[in-house]
Design a protein around this motif. Structure first.
Motif, mmCIF file in Angstrom:
data_model
loop_
_atom_site.group_PDB
_atom_site.id
_atom_site.type_symbol
_atom_site.label_atom_id
_atom_site.label_comp_id
_atom_site.label_asym_id
_atom_site.label_seq_id
_atom_site.Cartn_x
_atom_site.Cartn_y
_atom_site.Cartn_z
ATOM 1 N N LEU A 69 -6.551 12.900 20.773
ATOM 2 C CA LEU A 69 -6.348 12.064 21.939
ATOM 3 C C LEU A 69 -4.888 11.662 22.318
ATOM 4 C CD1 LEU A 69 -9.759 9.719 21.284
ATOM 5 C CD2 LEU A 69 -9.458 11.816 22.695
ATOM 6 N N ARG A 70 -4.030 11.877 21.190
ATOM 7 C CA ARG A 70 -2.822 11.507 21.419
ATOM 8 C C ARG A 70 -1.810 12.726 21.051
ATOM 9 N NH1 ARG A 70 -1.318 9.075 16.473
ATOM 10 N NH2 ARG A 70 -2.887 8.806 15.126
ATOM 11 N N THR A 71 -2.244 13.838 20.952
ATOM 12 C CA THR A 71 -1.430 14.948 20.585
ATOM 13 C C THR A 71 -1.150 15.832 21.624
ATOM 14 O OG1 THR A 71 -2.198 14.616 18.015
ATOM 15 C CG2 THR A 71 -1.078 16.835 18.730
ATOM 16 N N LYS A 152 3.051 15.207 32.583
ATOM 17 C CA LYS A 152 1.662 15.178 31.659
ATOM 18 C C LYS A 152 2.022 14.050 30.853
ATOM 19 C CE LYS A 152 -0.959 18.347 28.822
ATOM 20 N NZ LYS A 152 -1.209 19.565 28.200
ATOM 21 N N LEU A 153 3.144 14.015 30.245
ATOM 22 C CA LEU A 153 3.181 12.774 29.414
ATOM 23 C C LEU A 153 3.399 11.374 29.968
ATOM 24 C CD1 LEU A 153 3.637 11.869 26.391
ATOM 25 C CD2 LEU A 153 6.404 12.381 26.816
ATOM 26 N N SER A 154 3.775 11.627 31.003
ATOM 27 C CA SER A 154 3.669 10.186 31.992
ATOM 28 C C SER A 154 2.372 9.815 31.933
ATOM 29 C CB SER A 154 4.483 10.147 33.024
ATOM 30 O OG SER A 154 5.938 10.524 32.927
ATOM 31 N N LYS A 155 1.404 10.744 32.449
ATOM 32 C CA LYS A 155 0.247 10.239 32.730
ATOM 33 C C LYS A 155 -0.733 9.998 31.408
ATOM 34 C CE LYS A 155 -0.232 13.287 36.707
ATOM 35 N NZ LYS A 155 -0.792 14.547 37.307
ATOM 36 N N ILE A 156 -0.218 10.780 30.614
ATOM 37 C CA ILE A 156 -1.145 10.368 29.104
ATOM 38 C C ILE A 156 -0.747 9.089 28.900
ATOM 39 C CG2 ILE A 156 -1.473 11.085 26.631
ATOM 40 C CD1 ILE A 156 -1.439 13.987 27.880
ATOM 41 N N ILE A 161 -1.289 3.204 27.724
ATOM 42 C CA ILE A 161 -0.853 1.876 27.999
ATOM 43 C C ILE A 161 -2.066 0.941 28.355
ATOM 44 C CG2 ILE A 161 0.554 0.275 29.408
ATOM 45 C CD1 ILE A 161 2.719 2.559 29.428
ATOM 46 N N LYS A 162 -2.957 1.724 29.384
ATOM 47 C CA LYS A 162 -4.005 0.939 29.835
ATOM 48 C C LYS A 162 -4.996 0.535 29.002
ATOM 49 C CE LYS A 162 -7.397 1.936 33.452
ATOM 50 N NZ LYS A 162 -7.716 3.134 34.629
ATOM 51 N N HIS A 163 -5.157 1.439 27.824
ATOM 52 C CA HIS A 163 -6.272 1.271 26.820
ATOM 53 C C HIS A 163 -5.818 0.220 25.707
ATOM 54 C CE1 HIS A 163 -8.937 2.075 23.587
ATOM 55 N NE2 HIS A 163 -7.960 2.467 22.884
ATOM 56 N N ASN A 605 -5.518 10.252 41.562
ATOM 57 C CA ASN A 605 -4.973 8.991 41.456
ATOM 58 C C ASN A 605 -5.725 8.199 40.214
ATOM 59 O OD1 ASN A 605 -3.322 9.524 43.686
ATOM 60 N ND2 ASN A 605 -5.195 8.941 45.012
ATOM 61 N N SER A 606 -6.298 8.979 39.242
ATOM 62 C CA SER A 606 -7.069 8.295 38.359
ATOM 63 C C SER A 606 -5.684 7.707 37.391
ATOM 64 C CB SER A 606 -7.539 9.001 37.563
ATOM 65 O OG SER A 606 -7.094 9.937 36.948
ATOM 66 N N PHE A 607 -4.556 8.000 37.300
ATOM 67 C CA PHE A 607 -3.631 7.689 36.601
ATOM 68 C C PHE A 607 -2.664 6.594 37.285
ATOM 69 C CE2 PHE A 607 -4.113 9.489 32.631
ATOM 70 C CZ PHE A 607 -5.022 10.569 32.482
#
Length: 637
Positions: A69-71, A152-156, A161-163, A605-607
């Motif tokens: 989830l973070r790689t 891609k990294l910005s969205k992830i 951050i949201k989490h 727009n989910s991110f």
């Protein structure tokens, strides 16, 4: 956000360097320290010209981030692969799959860096390289290019951050409290006027005296124990423990002071002190001569207790002084000199009193103790009577006894009988003397154990508290010039206060933004995408007790692992055909990611809004990731 470029796993120390023999273990633990953090995004950088299945970095990332989830995989050195080869299968995740997929990049070479090739030019060259490449140009969007990786990294990153936003807000609040406490310890900035400096000096002295008294009474350390959850006794409680240990070995119920004396020694002492006086009347001097050396032994423990209490008070005052006068060390040293003078003066007074008390116990024997008066003040007598016989051996009843001249005992038997009787009487005196010595010594020990702590508590501990503030104020009035000269803050204190002030303002701004900005606060309640749902599910599993033991993961990774050779793997008979490029008329929306890239299906727009100008997270930083087995660690918050 922090961007950290971790080193590669070094297996063999470099010749002629200072690298230790366990350099592999050191570099592994360094990498694991960061990648095991749940609030990280791991950029697993893998060169395209190596077998991806042998990448230790990828193995480490998959072990510490089992769900992926973070790689993010980053394939570098694509432009220097052998002719006839390409990284298409790796980018598509057909060799080793990653939840968030791979992105291929073409970075500046070492020669480009030395020649100063601009970043923008390098990005344009990279774009043209992938657009004209016969293989990579046929792949769908979201697989190649630094711009793709950045988006891609910005969205992830936004999703993470949201989490983690609630935890970040909580940590910011805790950090604000820590910074405030430290600023309170450092105090306000130094005033410039002499009168204001003197007023500040008075305030610090009053604070010192109050904290010293509170430490003795226990209030100061109760606050610290509540904060630190410690169990160590300090202040007045520690002094009381010192009192309890005074003469403790002499107060045991089984201790007898006469255990050092045998009966013959005591009998000889009785005879010696009788002198030429009438036998059978023991002198009181024998009691005094025997008890005085034993009482003398009690003096040193009492004097040692005075010194121990004094040393503790001095250490306590030194620690409090270093905190109260941290801004003005030179002024604090002058104050400490006066404090020590007061303590030493009261110590000598207390020493004189205690020595006098013990001396009185040695030189004047007296007690009103009921036990001694009731059991040890009777005159010792032998209460046995001689039995008279009605007749002598050889005479019949009623017959007159034989004349005394015929049955007179010998001189030797008379002397032996008298010696036996005298020895028996002497043992009675010895036994009584032992009992009286033991009883009286117990009384003396009890008196000293009660009196000495009271004297120390009143004439040293309490007197120091009462006199300290008065003497310090007198000293302050005499050193007006010195106060103005010595009350200057060290540069380190000034810099620390300034840095903490800036940090506090930054934290407060962050707190205001996170708690009041409508766009940010609504992130918590907005619709969750697939990745966010998985992150929340993972956190729920951790809270329910399914959390992975990170220490176990680290220990497992520290064991040497022999990677399987790719040659042993059976090649796929029919590799999947690459996806067709998207038609030019319907380009993908910038807010979404390609479904083929790591299988992430995101709603438009989910991110949130797309990255604005200047939000590129790479550029110059990314050039250092051009080596194998590199982790880029990004910590949120």
């Amino acid at each position: 956000m922090s961007l950290i470029d971790l080193p590669g796993i070094t297996r063999i120390p470099l010749k002629g360097s200072d690298q230790p023999q366990n350099i592999e273990e050191i570099t592994k633990r360094m990498a694991l320290k960061y990648v095991t953090d749940k609030r990280t995004i791991i950029l697993c950088v893998i060169p395209a010209n190596i077998d991806i299945t042998t990448s230790e970095a990828l193995q480490m990332a998959q072990t510490t981030d089992a769900k992926g989830l973070r790689t993010i995989g980053v394939i570098t050195k694509i432009d220097i692969m052998d002719k006839g080869t390409n990284a298409k299968k790796a980018l598509l995740g057909q060799e080793v799959s990653l939840r968030l997929g791979y992105v291929g990049v073409k970075l500046r070479s070492q020669q480009d860096i030395k020649s100063g090739k601009p970043i923008q030019v390098a990005l344009e060259d990279e774009k043209q390289y992938f657009a004209k490449h016969p293989v990579y140009s046929t792949m769908g969007p979201g697989y190649t290019g630094t711009k793709t990786l950045s988006d891609k990294l910005s969205k992830i990153l936004y999703t993470h951050i949201k989490h983690n936003l609630p935890d970040i807000i909580k940590e910011i609040g805790e950090r604000i409290m820590e910074v405030k406490e430290r600023l309170t310890e450092l105090g306000p900035p130094m005033p410039e006027e002499p009168n204001e400096k003197m007023q500040m000096a008075w305030t610090m002295v009053m604070e010192f005296c109050a904290r010293f008294k509170n430490a003795i009474s226990g209030r100061e350390h109760v606050k610290k124990q509540r904060k630190e959850k410690g169990q160590q006794y300090q202040g007045g409680a520690q002094i009381k423990i010192m009192y309890y240990h005074l003469l403790k070995e002499y107060s045991r119920p089984d201790y007898k002071v006469t255990q050092e004396y045998d009966d013959d020694f005591l009998n000889n002492a009785i005879i010696l002190h009788e002198g030429d006086s009438m036998p059978g009347f023991p002198s009181a001097d024998v009691f005094v001569s025997l008890i005085q050396p034993q009482i003398e032994q009690l003096k040193n423990p009492a004097i040692d207790l005075i010194q121990d209490v004094y040393n503790y008070l001095e250490d306590l005052a030194t620690n409090i002084q270093s905190e109260c006068f941290i801004r003005f060390p030179s002024f604090g040293e002058e104050i400490m000199e006066k404090i020590i003078d007061v303590m030493q003066e009261e110590r000598e007074k207390t020493r004189y009193l205690i020595e006098s008390i013990i001396e009185s116990e040695q030189t004047y024997m007296f007690t009103n103790d009921p036990e001694y008066l009731n059991t040890r003040t009777d005159i010792v007598t032998e209460a046995k009577e001689e039995k008279k016989e009605d007749g002598m051996p050889g005479s019949a009843p009623g017959v007159p006894p034989v004349p005394a001249a015929q049955e007179r005992p010998s001189t030797e038997s008379i002397i032996a009988k008298k010696e036996k009787k005298a020895k028996k009487s002497a043992m009675i005196f010895v036994s009584e003397l032992k009992a009286r010595l033991d009883c009286y010594f117990r009384i003396v020990v009890r008196n000293i154990r009660d009196t000495v702590p009271r004297l120390i508590g009143h004439f040293l501990v309490r007197a120091v508290q009462n006199k300290m503030q008065i003497e310090l104020f007198k000293r302050l009035n005499q050193m007006f010039e010195t106060v103005n000269r010595s009350m200057g803050e060290p540069i380190a204190v000034i810099q620390e206060r300034k840095a903490l002030t800036v940090q506090l303002e930054t934290l407060r701004k962050a707190e205001r933004v996170l708690t009041r900005d409508p766009e940010i606060t609504t992130m918590i309640s907005t619709s969750d995408d697939e990745l966010l749902l998985e992150l929340r599910q993972e956190k729920a599993e951790e809270l329910s007790g399914k959390k992975v033991d990170q220490k176990e993961v680290i220990d497992r990774l520290m064991k040497p692992v022999i990677p399987e050779s790719k040659a042993t793997e059976k090649p796929a008979p029919n590799p999947p055909s690459p996806p067709k490029p998207a038609p030019a008329a319907t380009p993908p929306k910038p807010e979404s990611m390609s479904p083929g890239n790591a299988g992430v299906k995101l709603k438009p727009n989910s991110f949130g809004n797309p990255p604005t100008k200047g939000s590129n997270l790479f550029g110059e930083k990314l050039k250092c990731a051009n080596s194998p087995h590199i982790f880029i660690w990004m910590r949120l918050g």
